[in-house]
Structure formats: structure tokens, C-alpha cells
Scaffold this motif. Structure first.
Motif, PDB file in Angstrom:
ATOM      1  N   ALA A  61       0.834  -1.205   0.000  1.00  0.00           N
ATOM      2  CA  ALA A  61       0.000   0.000   0.000  1.00  0.00           C
ATOM      3  C   ALA A  61       0.866   1.252   0.000  1.00  0.00           C
ATOM      4  O   ALA A  61       0.528   2.264  -0.636  1.00  0.00           O
ATOM      5  CB  ALA A  61      -0.928  -0.003   1.213  1.00  0.00           C
ATOM      6  N   ALA A  62       2.005   1.195   0.687  1.00  0.00           N
ATOM      7  CA  ALA A  62       2.920   2.341   0.717  1.00  0.00           C
ATOM      8  C   ALA A  62       3.395   2.693  -0.682  1.00  0.00           C
ATOM      9  O   ALA A  62       3.593   3.873  -1.022  1.00  0.00           O
ATOM     10  CB  ALA A  62       4.106   2.029   1.624  1.00  0.00           C
TER      11      ALA A  62
ATOM     12  N   SER B 246       7.086   4.786  -4.702  1.00  0.00           N
ATOM     13  CA  SER B 246       7.907   3.567  -4.658  1.00  0.00           C
ATOM     14  C   SER B 246       9.002   3.662  -3.599  1.00  0.00           C
ATOM     15  O   SER B 246       9.398   2.643  -3.011  1.00  0.00           O
ATOM     16  CB  SER B 246       8.532   3.298  -6.028  1.00  0.00           C
ATOM     17  OG  SER B 246       9.330   4.399  -6.450  1.00  0.00           O
ATOM     18  N   ASP B 247       9.487   4.874  -3.312  1.00  0.00           N
ATOM     19  CA  ASP B 247      10.518   5.033  -2.279  1.00  0.00           C
ATOM     20  C   ASP B 247       9.985   4.665  -0.899  1.00  0.00           C
ATOM     21  O   ASP B 247      10.722   4.134  -0.060  1.00  0.00           O
ATOM     22  CB  ASP B 247      11.035   6.478  -2.247  1.00  0.00           C
ATOM     23  CG  ASP B 247      12.005   6.779  -3.397  1.00  0.00           C
ATOM     24  OD1 ASP B 247      12.432   5.815  -4.074  1.00  0.00           O
ATOM     25  OD2 ASP B 247      12.324   7.960  -3.601  1.00  0.00           O
ATOM     26  N   ILE B 248       8.700   4.955  -0.659  1.00  0.00           N
ATOM     27  CA  ILE B 248       8.102   4.645   0.642  1.00  0.00           C
ATOM     28  C   ILE B 248       7.994   3.130   0.808  1.00  0.00           C
ATOM     29  O   ILE B 248       8.262   2.591   1.885  1.00  0.00           O
ATOM     30  CB  ILE B 248       6.726   5.322   0.797  1.00  0.00           C
ATOM     31  CG1 ILE B 248       6.852   6.841   0.621  1.00  0.00           C
ATOM     32  CG2 ILE B 248       6.118   5.009   2.159  1.00  0.00           C
ATOM     33  CD1 ILE B 248       5.539   7.585   0.695  1.00  0.00           C
ATOM     34  N   GLU B 249       7.634   2.436  -0.262  1.00  0.00           N
ATOM     35  CA  GLU B 249       7.590   0.974  -0.203  1.00  0.00           C
ATOM     36  C   GLU B 249       8.991   0.393  -0.008  1.00  0.00           C
ATOM     37  O   GLU B 249       9.195  -0.511   0.809  1.00  0.00           O
ATOM     38  CB  GLU B 249       6.977   0.419  -1.485  1.00  0.00           C
ATOM     39  CG  GLU B 249       6.898  -1.095  -1.505  1.00  0.00           C
ATOM     40  CD  GLU B 249       6.263  -1.648  -2.773  1.00  0.00           C
ATOM     41  OE1 GLU B 249       6.131  -2.880  -2.865  1.00  0.00           O
ATOM     42  OE2 GLU B 249       5.913  -0.852  -3.674  1.00  0.00           O
ATOM     43  N   ARG B 250       9.950   0.912  -0.750  1.00  0.00           N
ATOM     44  CA  ARG B 250      11.318   0.378  -0.688  1.00  0.00           C
ATOM     45  C   ARG B 250      11.940   0.581   0.691  1.00  0.00           C
ATOM     46  O   ARG B 250      12.626  -0.298   1.207  1.00  0.00           O
ATOM     47  CB  ARG B 250      12.168   1.061  -1.774  1.00  0.00           C
ATOM     48  CG  ARG B 250      13.593   0.564  -1.862  1.00  0.00           C
ATOM     49  CD  ARG B 250      14.211   0.981  -3.192  1.00  0.00           C
ATOM     50  NE  ARG B 250      14.087   2.406  -3.423  1.00  0.00           N
ATOM     51  CZ  ARG B 250      15.007   3.301  -3.043  1.00  0.00           C
ATOM     52  NH1 ARG B 250      16.096   2.900  -2.409  1.00  0.00           N
ATOM     53  NH2 ARG B 250      14.849   4.588  -3.310  1.00  0.00           N
ATOM     54  N   GLY B 251      11.679   1.732   1.310  1.00  0.00           N
ATOM     55  CA  GLY B 251      12.285   2.024   2.601  1.00  0.00           C
ATOM     56  C   GLY B 251      11.353   1.854   3.778  1.00  0.00           C
ATOM     57  O   GLY B 251      11.597   2.389   4.863  1.00  0.00           O
ATOM     58  N   PHE B 252      10.280   1.062   3.585  1.00  0.00           N
ATOM     59  CA  PHE B 252       9.246   0.890   4.613  1.00  0.00           C
ATOM     60  C   PHE B 252       9.850   0.436   5.948  1.00  0.00           C
ATOM     61  O   PHE B 252      10.638  -0.511   6.006  1.00  0.00           O
ATOM     62  CB  PHE B 252       8.226  -0.144   4.134  1.00  0.00           C
ATOM     63  CG  PHE B 252       7.101  -0.397   5.097  1.00  0.00           C
ATOM     64  CD1 PHE B 252       5.912   0.289   4.980  1.00  0.00           C
ATOM     65  CD2 PHE B 252       7.225  -1.329   6.123  1.00  0.00           C
ATOM     66  CE1 PHE B 252       4.857   0.052   5.859  1.00  0.00           C
ATOM     67  CE2 PHE B 252       6.193  -1.570   7.009  1.00  0.00           C
ATOM     68  CZ  PHE B 252       5.003  -0.871   6.865  1.00  0.00           C
ATOM     69  N   ILE B 253       9.479   1.128   7.028  1.00  0.00           N
ATOM     70  CA  ILE B 253       9.872   0.728   8.384  1.00  0.00           C
ATOM     71  C   ILE B 253       8.646   0.199   9.134  1.00  0.00           C
ATOM     72  O   ILE B 253       8.633  -0.934   9.594  1.00  0.00           O
ATOM     73  CB  ILE B 253      10.490   1.917   9.154  1.00  0.00           C
ATOM     74  CG1 ILE B 253      11.765   2.399   8.443  1.00  0.00           C
ATOM     75  CG2 ILE B 253      10.782   1.503  10.600  1.00  0.00           C
ATOM     76  CD1 ILE B 253      12.355   3.656   9.039  1.00  0.00           C
TER      77      ILE B 253
END
Length: 342
Positions: free
Chosen positions: A283-284, A289-296
Motif C-alpha cells: 500500500a505504501a 515507490s521510495d516509501i515501499e522500498r524504505g518501509f519501516i
């Protein structure tokens, strides 16, 4: 989401298009396009709390894919069929009013039957040729088995959307663009007199991935052209709390089993449409795509709890704001703040 509006000449599909996507339409390659916002009271409610600079609703792109000029009952042209194959939901506009421009009288059941038969025959032709090729190649496996299953279903007069294929089975049909597998909304376009008490007026589930609803296209187009104040007064006179097209728009949105998560703050309150069952990390990626890649992690609360308690600070104090990991399945109406690091 792309929704294709089609119908036989005289059905009033262009009037319906102007009612569903008023203003802002454009044309490319002979097809009219119009983007419309999906009504969402949750976005409005969040905006009432945050007073954001901007509110953004989910959108649907409507395409008036056309019919075949001069044909009241014949098959759609190859060009129209190709446009129909390039959408995620089909809307079949069915004439429910008498017209001096059309020789045949209004007969919704007849036109629905013609439309369904046409899609089935188109799909059957494609899959039968595919089956012949498989036989010549002496091919075996799931691809062949699913193809034969679909041919049998179509020969029994049933649309592929009612076959209940699994995700793995549907994967064997990728790229074929089968029309009877596409979700469909049957939209009865009624006269004002018929619409007032028609059995077609209510939104109904008529089968798997298939719903029907009735509207008065001319009346809805007239409502859509009004400013907000006049529209509200006119709806009140008609005894309606919202345009009938809103129910249709929400049906199109839900037919693909889409949900919306929400983001909220002083800059923007926004609805983000996603497939049901998607993880927080996926969903991020809808945002970036950066939010998905760096999801915490994701900080999540329910929109209705915010409205009840008045602020995010109050939710935190009551333990109503949760921290969830990447595998959390996002729910419809979740308000989400993604924490990430790239």
C-alpha cells in the motif's frame, strides 16, 4: 480504474456519459474520456478535523467506447470491441425508454441477452482457436486444462466471470482480453416516468462480478450541469439525498473489490484506492515507490475514531493509534502514516 461505457445505438449512452463524467472530458482516438471523483464522506470528515490545504478523492476514468452507427441490434464493430477490451469494468447502457429514432421498441431483457451473447461468442471464438493450436502442438498442462474448462462454460451459455476461476487459473489467460471475464454493470437508462418506480432502479447483485442499477440519464445529466446550490435544491424536490449516479460510481469502485486507505494532515486529506487484501508495504508503494522500498512501519488508526475523539493526540492518549509492520493487511477506512528510510 478505467470504466468503459458501451451500448447499442439509441440507448442514450452518450447522455449517460455526460451525467457520470460532467465537464472536463477529452477525446483521444475517437474515444471520449472523463475523470470523476468517487464520493467519500470519510475524506470530508477528515477535512473537517484537519482543515487541509487540499482534499483528494479517489478517481475513476470513464470512457465512452461507442457503439456501431446505424445498427440498432447488430454486433459491435472491431474498433469498439478493442476499446472494450482495454477497460477494467464494462458498463452496458440498456435503453429503457421509447424513442422515435429507434425502430424497435424498448426491451431491456432482449438487449441484455444480445449483449451477453455477443461477448460469449467473441470469447468462444478466441478460446476455440487457442484450443486447436494447443492440440496441434500436443501441449499439456494447466493452460490447456483451463482453456478447455472455459470453452465448456461458454458453450453452456455462461459468462466466464461466473466460472469462479482461481488466481492461478486466471494467470493462464493473461493477455487474452476475454470480455465475458470482465466485471460488468448493467445500467438501465430509464425515462423519468419509468425511473420513478422501476424495479431496475435499485442497485442489485445479479451474479458474480456483475451488478445492475437504473438511472434516468437525461435527469442525471441535468443535475450534473447544475451548480452545487441549485443541485441540492433540485434533489430535495425529487426526494433524493444525492444524485443516483453516486450509487453507480460507488458500485463501479466496489465491483473490482477495491478499498481505500486514507492519509490525513494539514496539507492534504486523501483517499488511496487499493485492492482488498494488500499489505501495508505494498500500500505504501501506492503513494511512492521510495516509501515501499524504505518501509519501516505504519502508524494506523480508524477514521471514525478520530471523528469521535477529535484529534490524533487524543487517539494516542487512549492507545487507539497502532504500529503495524509490513505484512499488516490494510483495511478500508484505515488512516495511515508510513514511516520509511531511503
Amino acid at each position: 480504474m478505467r470504466v468503459g461505457i458501451c451500448g447499442y445505438p439509441g440507448s442514450g449512452k452518450s447522455t449517460v456519459f455526460s451525467a457520470l463524467a460532467p465537464g472536463g472530458s477529452s477525446s483521444r482516438g475517437g474515444v471520449a474520456f472523463g475523470n470523476i471523483k468517487v464520493p467519500d464522506a470519510r475524506v470530508d470528515a477528515l477535512a473537517g478535523v484537519f482543515s487541509p490545504k487540499k482534499t483528494t478523492f479517489a478517481e475513476i476514468t470513464f470512457l465512452d467506447v461507442g457503439g456501431q452507427p446505424g445498427r440498432s441490434s447488430g454486433a459491435f464493430s472491431g474498433e469498439v470491441i478493442q476499446h472494450m477490451r482495454n477497460v477494467e469494468v464494462l458498463v452496458h447502457v440498456v435503453r429503457g425508454f421509447e424513442s422515435p429514432m429507434v425502430e424497435e421498441g424498448a426491451n431491456p431483457a432482449r438487449d441484455v441477452g444480445r449483449f451477453n451473447d455477443e461477448l460469449l461468442l467473441l470469447d468462444l471464438g478466441i478460446l476455440e482457436k487457442r484450443g486447436v493450436r494447443f492440440a496441434k502442438e500436443n501441449r499439456k498442462g494447466a493452460e490447456v486444462d483451463v482453456n478447455a474448462l472455459c470453452v465448456e462454460h461458454l458453450e453452456n451459455g455462461e459468462a466466464l466471470r461466473s466460472l469462479g476461476l482461481t488466481e492461478a487459473q486466471e494467470a493462464t489467460l493473461t493477455g487474452i482480453q476475454l470480455l465475458s471475464l470482465t466485471p460488468v454493470i448493467t445500467l438501465y437508462n430509464l425515462s423519468e416516468e419509468e425511473w420513478a418506480d422501476s424495479p431496475h432502479r435499485a442497485l442489485q447483485d445479479v451474479g458474480p462480478n456483475s451488478v445492475s442499477v437504473g438511472i434516468c440519464g437525461e435527469l442525471e445529466a441535468e443535475i450534473a450541469a447544475m451548480d452545487h446550490e441549485d443541485q441540492a435544491m433540485f434533489l430535495e424536490e425529487l426526494g433524493m439525498d444525492q444524485p443516483a449516479r453516486n450509487a453507480f460510481i460507488q458500485a463501479a469502485f466496489s465491483l473490482l473489490d477495491l478499498i481505500s486507505f486514507l492519509t490525513a494532515g494539514p496539507d492534504e486529506c486523501r483517499a488511496w484506492p487499493i485492492p482488498r487484501g494488500i499489505s501495508a508495504k505494498k500500500a505504501a508503494g501506492k503513494i511512492h515507490s521510495d516509501i515501499e522500498r524504505g518501509f519501516i512501519r505504519a502508524e494506523i488508526y480508524r477514521w471514525e475514531e478520530l471523528i469521535e475523539h477529535g484529534s490524533e493526540a487524543a487517539l494516542k492518549a487512549k492507545g487507539l493509534m497502532r504500529r503495524e509492520g509490513k505484512e499488516y493487511v490494510v483495511q478500508d477506512g484505515d488512516v495511515v502514516n508510513f514511516l520509511f528510510n531511503v
